[in-house]
Design a protein around this motif. Structure first.
Motif, PDB file in Angstrom:
ATOM      1  N   LYS A 265       0.916  -1.281  -0.109  1.00  0.00           N
ATOM      2  CA  LYS A 265      -0.038  -0.004   0.049  1.00  0.00           C
ATOM      3  C   LYS A 265       0.829   1.195   0.041  1.00  0.00           C
ATOM      4  N   LEU A 266       2.110   1.371   0.750  1.00  0.00           N
ATOM      5  CA  LEU A 266       2.846   2.266   0.812  1.00  0.00           C
ATOM      6  C   LEU A 266       3.540   2.762  -0.675  1.00  0.00           C
ATOM      7  N   VAL A 267       3.859   1.447  -1.197  1.00  0.00           N
ATOM      8  CA  VAL A 267       4.237   1.672  -2.633  1.00  0.00           C
ATOM      9  C   VAL A 267       3.404   2.340  -3.496  1.00  0.00           C
ATOM     10  N   GLU A 268       2.208   1.754  -3.578  1.00  0.00           N
ATOM     11  CA  GLU A 268       1.017   2.450  -4.153  1.00  0.00           C
ATOM     12  C   GLU A 268       0.764   3.903  -4.080  1.00  0.00           C
ATOM     13  N   GLU A 269       1.131   4.228  -2.936  1.00  0.00           N
ATOM     14  CA  GLU A 269       1.002   5.718  -2.326  1.00  0.00           C
ATOM     15  C   GLU A 269       2.202   6.450  -2.838  1.00  0.00           C
ATOM     16  N   GLY A 270       3.214   5.740  -3.377  1.00  0.00           N
ATOM     17  CA  GLY A 270       4.426   6.625  -3.858  1.00  0.00           C
ATOM     18  C   GLY A 270       5.481   6.675  -2.776  1.00  0.00           C
ATOM     19  N   GLU A 271       5.289   5.986  -1.605  1.00  0.00           N
ATOM     20  CA  GLU A 271       6.342   6.022  -0.584  1.00  0.00           C
ATOM     21  C   GLU A 271       7.569   5.146  -0.636  1.00  0.00           C
ATOM     22  N   TYR A 272       8.109   5.398  -1.900  1.00  0.00           N
ATOM     23  CA  TYR A 272       9.103   4.510  -2.148  1.00  0.00           C
ATOM     24  C   TYR A 272      10.277   4.787  -1.138  1.00  0.00           C
ATOM     25  N   LYS A 273      10.547   5.887  -0.693  1.00  0.00           N
ATOM     26  CA  LYS A 273      11.881   6.086   0.025  1.00  0.00           C
ATOM     27  C   LYS A 273      11.684   5.379   1.419  1.00  0.00           C
ATOM     28  N   ALA A 274      10.457   5.238   1.976  1.00  0.00           N
ATOM     29  CA  ALA A 274      10.237   4.529   3.158  1.00  0.00           C
ATOM     30  C   ALA A 274      10.636   2.902   3.075  1.00  0.00           C
ATOM     31  N   ILE A 275      10.112   2.182   1.954  1.00  0.00           N
ATOM     32  CA  ILE A 275      10.590   1.054   1.534  1.00  0.00           C
ATOM     33  C   ILE A 275      12.009   0.829   1.247  1.00  0.00           C
ATOM     34  N   SER A 276      12.724   1.605   0.721  1.00  0.00           N
ATOM     35  CA  SER A 276      14.144   1.516   0.330  1.00  0.00           C
ATOM     36  C   SER A 276      14.973   1.785   1.546  1.00  0.00           C
ATOM     37  N   ARG A 277      14.585   2.816   2.711  1.00  0.00           N
ATOM     38  CA  ARG A 277      15.045   2.692   3.825  1.00  0.00           C
ATOM     39  C   ARG A 277      14.912   1.423   4.443  1.00  0.00           C
ATOM     40  N   GLU A 278      13.811   0.854   4.575  1.00  0.00           N
ATOM     41  CA  GLU A 278      13.631  -0.388   5.476  1.00  0.00           C
ATOM     42  C   GLU A 278      14.483  -1.557   4.900  1.00  0.00           C
ATOM     43  N   TRP A 279      14.359  -1.509   3.337  1.00  0.00           N
ATOM     44  CA  TRP A 279      15.275  -2.673   2.548  1.00  0.00           C
ATOM     45  C   TRP A 279      16.523  -2.528   3.120  1.00  0.00           C
ATOM     46  N   LYS A 280      17.150  -1.434   2.899  1.00  0.00           N
ATOM     47  CA  LYS A 280      18.704  -1.095   3.259  1.00  0.00           C
ATOM     48  C   LYS A 280      18.951  -1.604   4.480  1.00  0.00           C
ATOM     49  N   SER A 281      18.138  -1.179   5.622  1.00  0.00           N
ATOM     50  CA  SER A 281      18.276  -1.755   7.197  1.00  0.00           C
ATOM     51  C   SER A 281      18.426  -3.257   7.255  1.00  0.00           C
ATOM     52  N   LEU A 282      17.916  -3.830   6.388  1.00  0.00           N
ATOM     53  CA  LEU A 282      17.927  -5.240   6.385  1.00  0.00           C
ATOM     54  C   LEU A 282      18.865  -5.991   5.441  1.00  0.00           C
ATOM     55  N   SER A 283      19.727  -5.243   4.665  1.00  0.00           N
ATOM     56  CA  SER A 283      20.464  -5.628   3.662  1.00  0.00           C
ATOM     57  C   SER A 283      21.854  -6.222   4.039  1.00  0.00           C
ATOM     58  N   ILE A 304      27.993  -0.280  -2.732  1.00  0.00           N
ATOM     59  CA  ILE A 304      27.795   1.003  -1.998  1.00  0.00           C
ATOM     60  C   ILE A 304      26.584   1.550  -1.903  1.00  0.00           C
ATOM     61  N   ASP A 305      25.644   1.367  -2.676  1.00  0.00           N
ATOM     62  CA  ASP A 305      24.205   1.690  -2.585  1.00  0.00           C
ATOM     63  C   ASP A 305      23.110   1.168  -3.417  1.00  0.00           C
ATOM     64  N   LEU A 306      21.930   1.316  -3.251  1.00  0.00           N
ATOM     65  CA  LEU A 306      20.925   0.983  -4.090  1.00  0.00           C
ATOM     66  C   LEU A 306      20.076   2.161  -4.754  1.00  0.00           C
ATOM     67  N   ASP A 307      19.837   2.277  -5.843  1.00  0.00           N
ATOM     68  CA  ASP A 307      19.260   3.449  -6.340  1.00  0.00           C
ATOM     69  C   ASP A 307      17.769   3.480  -6.530  1.00  0.00           C
ATOM     70  N   GLU A 308      17.174   4.547  -6.966  1.00  0.00           N
ATOM     71  CA  GLU A 308      15.767   4.837  -6.750  1.00  0.00           C
ATOM     72  C   GLU A 308      15.068   3.688  -7.957  1.00  0.00           C
ATOM     73  N   TYR A 309      15.753   2.837  -8.690  1.00  0.00           N
ATOM     74  CA  TYR A 309      15.013   1.778  -9.513  1.00  0.00           C
ATOM     75  C   TYR A 309      15.452   0.377  -8.960  1.00  0.00           C
ATOM     76  N   GLY A 310      15.818   0.484  -7.556  1.00  0.00           N
ATOM     77  CA  GLY A 310      16.360  -1.142  -7.159  1.00  0.00           C
ATOM     78  C   GLY A 310      17.602  -1.479  -7.934  1.00  0.00           C
ATOM     79  N   ALA A 311      18.340  -0.726  -8.634  1.00  0.00           N
ATOM     80  CA  ALA A 311      19.790  -1.167  -9.114  1.00  0.00           C
ATOM     81  C   ALA A 311      20.793  -1.196  -8.030  1.00  0.00           C
ATOM     82  N   LEU A 312      21.716  -2.156  -7.979  1.00  0.00           N
ATOM     83  CA  LEU A 312      22.788  -2.189  -7.091  1.00  0.00           C
ATOM     84  C   LEU A 312      23.915  -1.416  -7.484  1.00  0.00           C
TER      85      LEU A 312
END
Ligand code: BTN
Length: 331
Positions: A265-283, A304-312
């Protein structure tokens, strides 16, 4: 029989009566409560036994539910499910080549809109499909499921759907069993240095228009050590091995679907940053030295990072920075 549900409505009613009851209940009472004959009660009880429910029957006292089924039946999942739309329609298969193929077939017959949130489950897959065209070994005891989704997001943000799924699996393992599961890029879930779950997103789209996507999730839940198929490249474990006993797969799946829906639901609302932050914290991958293998080449560097399209984003030894969208990554 209802579509994809091996339990008929009468058996389900009887099961609910047995679940509510502490101690035995007579066939006569069940017959009164359900409006069917005593011999029909007996027939349905036998069907429940065939589905794996342990029901004690005695002439004097009647029927008593002793133990639930070990099967991943829709009824068992729905007992724990707290989602708005994911898993409201569950299609169950004892054995199928691949839940993703079944989902594809379903969506090709009717508008996928009708199936948004439908999930398909198999006890066993004979032709399970993994990432990069690999086979996915799916013996009984695992959780093999495909979720049909019709996301209303730009196509280049689809990676956030798979990210939401890998976060959901890792979070569920952490919350239910207090085990530090992590995510290896792109979306493999690891416990220690062993893979326990994999995710595969298949897409049906035209130009930039998403018709539907099929989110396949495979979890090695209750798999005997001798049934695990490790490759040299990927050591594998299962939840029962890590925990020391079999898990309740229905409860796990229902919890995981809830965790997933919240993030979807967050993704559908465009909250990509929240998802990216959580993914990075579990990486398990970021800030590590990794080896990248794509169909064309292999190289090493630091993730070194993950970009806004999920690329490493990899910093190679020569200082050059590369963006990797698909391939294998080994720590
Ligand atoms: C991976 O290679 O890591 C992804 C594996 C995805 C497996 C799941 S199991 C349910 C669904 N059906 C399939 O055939 N594949 C996916």
């Amino acid at each position: 029989m209802r579509k994809g549900n091996p339990m008929n409505e009468t058996s389900e009613k009887i099961l609910e009566i047995l679940e509510r009851q502490s101690g035995p209940i007579s066939g006569e009472k069940i017959s009164e409560m359900t409006g069917i004959t005593r011999s029909a009660v007996w027939k349905n009880i036998n069907e429940l036994k065939e589905l794996g429910y342990s029901i004690e029957s005695t002439k004097s006292k009647g029927y008593e539910l002793k133990e639930s089924t070990p099967k991943l039946l829709p009824h068992e999942i729905k007992k724990y499910l707290k989602t708005d739309f994911i898993g409201k329609d569950i299609r169950y298969f004892k054995n199928t080549p691949s839940t993703t193929w079944v989902a594809k077939d379903l969506c090709s017959k009717k508008d996928a809109e009708n199936f948004n949130g439908t999930i398909l489950i198999a006890e066993e897959q004979t032709g399970g499909v993994g990432r990069l065209g690999r086979a996915w070994f799916s013996p009984s005891g695992g959780i093999w499921t495909t979720i049909i989704l019709k996301p209303t997001i730009p196509i280049d943000k689809l990676f956030f759907v798979t990210m939401s799924a890998s976060i959901a699996v890792a979070r569920t393992i952490r919350r239910m069993y207090d085990i530090g599961a992590l995510i290896k890029w792109p979306n493999d879930i690891y416990i220690g240095d062993k893979k326990v779950s994999g995710i595969l997103l298949e897409l049906a789209a035209e130009a930039d228009q998403i018709h539907y996507c099929l989110l396949g999730i495979g979890i090695d839940a209750n798999i005997k050590p001798e049934d695990l198929q490790c490759s040299l490249q990927t050591p594998i474990t299962s939840l029962n091995i890590e925990i020391g006993h079999d898990i309740d797969r229905a409860k796990f799946l229902a919890t995981m679907l809830g965790e997933f829906e919240r993030r979807y639901k967050l993704v559908e609302e465009g909250e990509y940053k929240a998802i990216s932050r959580e993914w990075k914290s579990l990486s398990l991958t970021l800030e590590k030295r990794v080896r990248i293998t794509t169909p064309r080449r292999t190289f090493e560097g630091e993730a070194i990072d993950l970009d806004e399209y999920g690329a490493l984003i990899i910093k190679k030894d020569n200082g050059k920075v590369e963006r990797i969208l698909s391939g294998d990554c080994t720590p």
